[in-house]
Write a protein that holds these residues in place. Structure first.
Motif, PDB file in Angstrom:
ATOM      1  N   VAL A 185      -4.965   2.759  19.229  1.00 17.17           N
ATOM      2  CA  VAL A 185      -3.693   3.153  18.894  1.00 17.17           C
ATOM      3  C   VAL A 185      -3.170   2.239  17.699  1.00 17.17           C
ATOM      4  CG1 VAL A 185      -1.791   1.931  20.303  1.00 17.17           C
ATOM      5  CG2 VAL A 185      -3.222   3.613  21.002  1.00 17.17           C
ATOM      6  N   ALA A 186      -2.987   0.774  17.859  1.00 12.06           N
ATOM      7  CA  ALA A 186      -2.498  -0.087  16.704  1.00 12.06           C
ATOM      8  C   ALA A 186      -3.412  -0.017  15.177  1.00 12.06           C
ATOM      9  CB  ALA A 186      -3.249  -1.238  16.152  1.00 12.06           C
ATOM     10  N   ALA A 187      -4.450   1.438  14.963  1.00  9.17           N
ATOM     11  CA  ALA A 187      -5.116   1.564  13.242  1.00  9.17           C
ATOM     12  C   ALA A 187      -4.498   3.540  13.254  1.00  9.17           C
ATOM     13  CB  ALA A 187      -6.220   2.351  13.880  1.00  9.17           C
ATOM     14  N   ALA A 188      -4.241   3.712  14.351  1.00  8.16           N
ATOM     15  CA  ALA A 188      -3.402   5.034  14.547  1.00  8.16           C
ATOM     16  C   ALA A 188      -1.412   4.551  14.087  1.00  8.16           C
ATOM     17  CB  ALA A 188      -2.702   5.595  15.681  1.00  8.16           C
ATOM     18  N   ASN A 189      -0.797   3.540  14.623  1.00  3.86           N
ATOM     19  CA  ASN A 189       0.258   3.535  13.654  1.00  3.86           C
ATOM     20  C   ASN A 189       0.687   3.113  12.462  1.00  3.86           C
ATOM     21  OD1 ASN A 189       2.872   3.689  16.205  1.00  3.86           O
ATOM     22  ND2 ASN A 189       1.138   1.696  17.286  1.00  3.86           N
ATOM     23  N   CYS A 190      -0.464   2.510  12.207  1.00  3.35           N
ATOM     24  CA  CYS A 190      -0.245   2.246  10.790  1.00  3.35           C
ATOM     25  C   CYS A 190      -0.924   3.673   9.701  1.00  3.35           C
ATOM     26  CB  CYS A 190      -1.518   1.131  10.337  1.00  3.35           C
ATOM     27  SG  CYS A 190      -1.480  -0.102  11.085  1.00  3.35           S
ATOM     28  N   ILE A 191      -1.285   4.476  10.166  1.00  6.19           N
ATOM     29  CA  ILE A 191      -1.632   6.124   9.383  1.00  6.19           C
ATOM     30  C   ILE A 191      -0.556   6.881  10.037  1.00  6.19           C
ATOM     31  CG2 ILE A 191      -3.158   8.094   9.518  1.00  6.19           C
ATOM     32  CD1 ILE A 191      -5.162   6.204  10.785  1.00  6.19           C
ATOM     33  N   ASN A 192      -0.029   7.077  11.105  1.00  6.65           N
ATOM     34  CA  ASN A 192       0.923   7.742  11.238  1.00  6.65           C
ATOM     35  C   ASN A 192       2.385   7.186  11.167  1.00  6.65           C
ATOM     36  OD1 ASN A 192       2.412   9.995  12.371  1.00  6.65           O
ATOM     37  ND2 ASN A 192       2.357   9.130  14.977  1.00  6.65           N
ATOM     38  N   ILE A 193       2.852   5.883  11.283  1.00  7.87           N
ATOM     39  CA  ILE A 193       4.629   5.910  10.550  1.00  7.87           C
ATOM     40  C   ILE A 193       4.720   6.233   9.018  1.00  7.87           C
ATOM     41  CG2 ILE A 193       6.454   3.995  10.613  1.00  7.87           C
ATOM     42  CD1 ILE A 193       4.588   3.862  12.964  1.00  7.87           C
ATOM     43  N   PRO A 194       3.541   5.193   8.338  1.00  5.67           N
ATOM     44  CA  PRO A 194       3.909   5.447   7.207  1.00  5.67           C
ATOM     45  C   PRO A 194       3.377   7.301   6.573  1.00  5.67           C
ATOM     46  CG  PRO A 194       2.793   4.031   6.685  1.00  5.67           C
ATOM     47  CD  PRO A 194       2.696   4.538   8.574  1.00  5.67           C
ATOM     48  N   LEU A 195       2.982   8.163   6.937  1.00  7.79           N
ATOM     49  CA  LEU A 195       3.122   9.184   6.686  1.00  7.79           C
ATOM     50  C   LEU A 195       3.821  10.377   7.240  1.00  7.79           C
ATOM     51  CD1 LEU A 195      -1.206  10.424   7.324  1.00  7.79           C
ATOM     52  CD2 LEU A 195       0.059  10.628   5.709  1.00  7.79           C
ATOM     53  N   MET A 196       4.133   9.670   7.794  1.00  6.29           N
ATOM     54  CA  MET A 196       5.841  10.647   8.531  1.00  6.29           C
ATOM     55  C   MET A 196       6.705   9.966   7.307  1.00  6.29           C
ATOM     56  SD  MET A 196       4.789  12.893  11.171  1.00  6.29           S
ATOM     57  CE  MET A 196       6.796  12.613  11.887  1.00  6.29           C
ATOM     58  N   ARG A 197       6.831   9.294   7.115  1.00  7.54           N
ATOM     59  CA  ARG A 197       8.367   8.591   5.998  1.00  7.54           C
ATOM     60  C   ARG A 197       7.168   8.893   5.003  1.00  7.54           C
ATOM     61  NH1 ARG A 197      10.694   3.618   9.770  1.00  7.54           N
ATOM     62  NH2 ARG A 197      12.431   4.294   7.709  1.00  7.54           N
ATOM     63  N   GLN A 198       6.597   9.334   4.435  1.00  7.62           N
ATOM     64  CA  GLN A 198       6.283   9.428   3.096  1.00  7.62           C
ATOM     65  C   GLN A 198       7.191   9.739   1.902  1.00  7.62           C
ATOM     66  OE1 GLN A 198       3.257  13.297   2.514  1.00  7.62           O
ATOM     67  NE2 GLN A 198       3.195  12.909   4.320  1.00  7.62           N
ATOM     68  N   ARG A 199       8.058  10.823   2.243  1.00  5.88           N
ATOM     69  CA  ARG A 199       9.144  10.743   1.357  1.00  5.88           C
ATOM     70  C   ARG A 199      10.144   9.825   1.271  1.00  5.88           C
ATOM     71  NH1 ARG A 199      14.730  12.404   1.900  1.00  5.88           N
ATOM     72  NH2 ARG A 199      15.352  13.733  -0.065  1.00  5.88           N
ATOM     73  N   GLU A 200      10.746   8.610   2.233  1.00  9.01           N
ATOM     74  CA  GLU A 200      10.830   7.370   2.020  1.00  9.01           C
ATOM     75  C   GLU A 200      10.215   6.648   1.327  1.00  9.01           C
ATOM     76  OE1 GLU A 200      11.983   5.744   5.509  1.00  9.01           O
ATOM     77  OE2 GLU A 200      12.667   7.930   6.376  1.00  9.01           O
ATOM     78  N   LEU A 201       9.070   6.153   1.089  1.00  9.63           N
ATOM     79  CA  LEU A 201       8.188   5.477   0.300  1.00  9.63           C
ATOM     80  C   LEU A 201       8.025   5.987  -1.267  1.00  9.63           C
ATOM     81  CD1 LEU A 201       5.199   5.079   2.365  1.00  9.63           C
ATOM     82  CD2 LEU A 201       6.919   3.869   1.957  1.00  9.63           C
ATOM     83  N   LYS A 202       8.121   7.164  -1.272  1.00 11.58           N
ATOM     84  CA  LYS A 202       7.941   8.033  -2.874  1.00 11.58           C
ATOM     85  C   LYS A 202       9.844   8.384  -3.307  1.00 11.58           C
ATOM     86  CE  LYS A 202       4.212  11.154  -1.725  1.00 11.58           C
ATOM     87  NZ  LYS A 202       4.087  12.651  -1.002  1.00 11.58           N
ATOM     88  N   LEU A 203      10.536   8.781  -2.267  1.00 11.68           N
ATOM     89  CA  LEU A 203      11.804   8.441  -2.994  1.00 11.68           C
ATOM     90  C   LEU A 203      12.950   7.345  -2.833  1.00 11.68           C
ATOM     91  CD1 LEU A 203      12.684  12.375  -2.263  1.00 11.68           C
ATOM     92  CD2 LEU A 203      11.544  10.818  -4.300  1.00 11.68           C
ATOM     93  N   GLY A 204      12.110   6.627  -1.771  1.00  7.30           N
ATOM     94  CA  GLY A 204      13.437   5.361  -1.314  1.00  7.30           C
ATOM     95  C   GLY A 204      14.528   5.896  -0.226  1.00  7.30           C
ATOM     96  N   ILE A 205      15.216   4.943   0.155  1.00 11.25           N
ATOM     97  CA  ILE A 205      16.025   4.894   1.953  1.00 11.25           C
ATOM     98  C   ILE A 205      17.224   4.972   0.601  1.00 11.25           C
ATOM     99  CG2 ILE A 205      14.300   4.952   3.875  1.00 11.25           C
ATOM    100  CD1 ILE A 205      14.770   2.092   4.246  1.00 11.25           C
ATOM    101  N   PRO A 206      18.520   4.692   1.573  1.00  4.34           N
ATOM    102  CA  PRO A 206      19.782   5.027   0.735  1.00  4.34           C
ATOM    103  C   PRO A 206      19.812   3.087   1.296  1.00  4.34           C
ATOM    104  CG  PRO A 206      19.571   6.517   2.307  1.00  4.34           C
ATOM    105  CD  PRO A 206      18.581   6.213   2.468  1.00  4.34           C
ATOM    106  N   ILE A 207      20.497   2.747   0.775  1.00  4.95           N
ATOM    107  CA  ILE A 207      20.550   0.972   0.992  1.00  4.95           C
ATOM    108  C   ILE A 207      21.911   0.901   0.586  1.00  4.95           C
ATOM    109  CG2 ILE A 207      18.973   0.348  -0.035  1.00  4.95           C
ATOM    110  CD1 ILE A 207      19.623   0.083  -2.858  1.00  4.95           C
TER     111      ILE A 207
END
Length: 322
Positions: A185-207
């Motif tokens: 479960v820990a390994a899956a969370n480390c994979i799942n969450i960044p992939l689900m939010r990959q758009r934010e990692l590429k473009l950033g989030i509002p500050i």
């Protein structure tokens, strides 16, 4: 009018001070309350009407502040904050405890055979995909492609981790094997969450600044936000997947479970549920929802943009997500 409820209450913000852990914990204990799942459609629609009317400046006759806050949390428990749509029942935050206690309890009970490991890891990641889709951002929605990639990757990661560790623990004490589901479960969370939010990692989030004025987008802020969410998610799972195995390992040596082996799964699910009732809101409260970062830690180009707008700003704020 004398006695009428003030219109100055901000129902878009939590009731309690979110700068303190206690305030955040109170907020999330309310948000994750499983009893909200039992509310009728009539109750949900009434809460929606109360909140929407209040935000338009209309106060229902006799409405008290406590009733307003109760309506706010009922409304938030069932309707998406960005789209206003009624959310899928099992994807709501109030479904986290009952759904996770069932799935986690079964993962911890049926961990000995490969088919059982495959099935319950698949069920768990399918549930996670539903939760992520239900709680998607309206400002940056999850595409079908992103959802599918994250789902397949997380499921594969969880299964590979579980089966790999299962084979490595064959010759170790039984108690070690009970912790294989947690590692998966820990390994899956480390994979799942960044992939689900990959758009934010590429473009950033509002500050924003402390007053909520948007200053731009930051990838560094996205990295911090996602890291905090991963820690919270693993923290939620830790007590439920670490404490019951110790108790069950001891109980299985007693005459009661040897005589009534069918009680294994219900006991395991109950113990997991007891842990999750507290772990879920407390781990959601580990970090402020409105997270912060010093300007000096942002990307150089974002720092320059902020300095142009206001050289006095030292800290920026952003929504870390859940």
């Amino acid at each position: 009018m004398s006695g009428e409820l003030s219109l100055r209450i901000d129902t878009k913000e939590p009731r309690w001070d979110q700068s303190s852990f206690t305030g955040r914990a109170k907020h999330f204990f309310t948000v994750t309350d499983p009893r909200n799942l039992l509310l009728s459609s009539k109750t949900l629609e009434e809460a929606r009407r109360v909140i929407e009317d209040y935000r338009k400046g209309k106060v229902s006759p006799g409405l008290t502040e406590d009733q307003l806050w109760r309506a706010k949390y009922i409304y938030d428990s069932a309707f998406h904050p960005d789209t206003g749509e009624k959310m899928i029942l099992i994807g709501r935050m109030s479904a986290q405890v009952p759904m996770n206690m069932t799935i986690t309890g079964c993962m911890l009970t049926f961990y000995r055979t490969t088919p059982a490991v495959l099935f319950w890891q698949w069920v768990n990641q399918s549930f996670n995909a539903i939760v992520n889709y239900t709680n998607r951002s309206g400002d940056a929605p999850i595409t079908v492609s992103q959802l599918g990639t994250a789902y397949v990757s997380a499921t594969t990661g969880a299964v590979v981790t579980a089966l790999g560790l299962k084979s490595l623990t064959k010759h170790l004490p039984p108690i070690i094997g009970r912790y294989v589901p947690f590692a998966a479960v820990a390994a899956a969370n480390c994979i799942n969450i960044p992939l689900m939010r990959q758009r934010e990692l590429k473009l950033g989030i509002p500050i924003t600044d402390e007053n909520g004025n948007r200053l731009g987008e930051s990838k560094a802020a996205a990295q911090q936000a996602i890291a905090q969410v991963v820690v919270s998610r693993i923290g939620m799972a830790a007590p439920a997947m670490a404490i019951p195995p110790v108790i069950m390992n001891a109980l299985e040596k007693r005459a009661f479970l040897k005589r009534y082996p069918w009680m294994n799964a219900p006991l395991q699910v109950g113990l997991v549920g007891l842990c999750l009732v507290f772990a879920t809101p407390l781990c959601c409260a580990l970090f402020p929802q409105k997270s912060s970062m010093r300007v000096s830690r942002l990307e150089p180009e974002v720092q320059a943009l902020i300095r142009e707008k206001n050289s006095d700003i030292e800290v920026v704020y952003f929504n870390k997500g859940l």
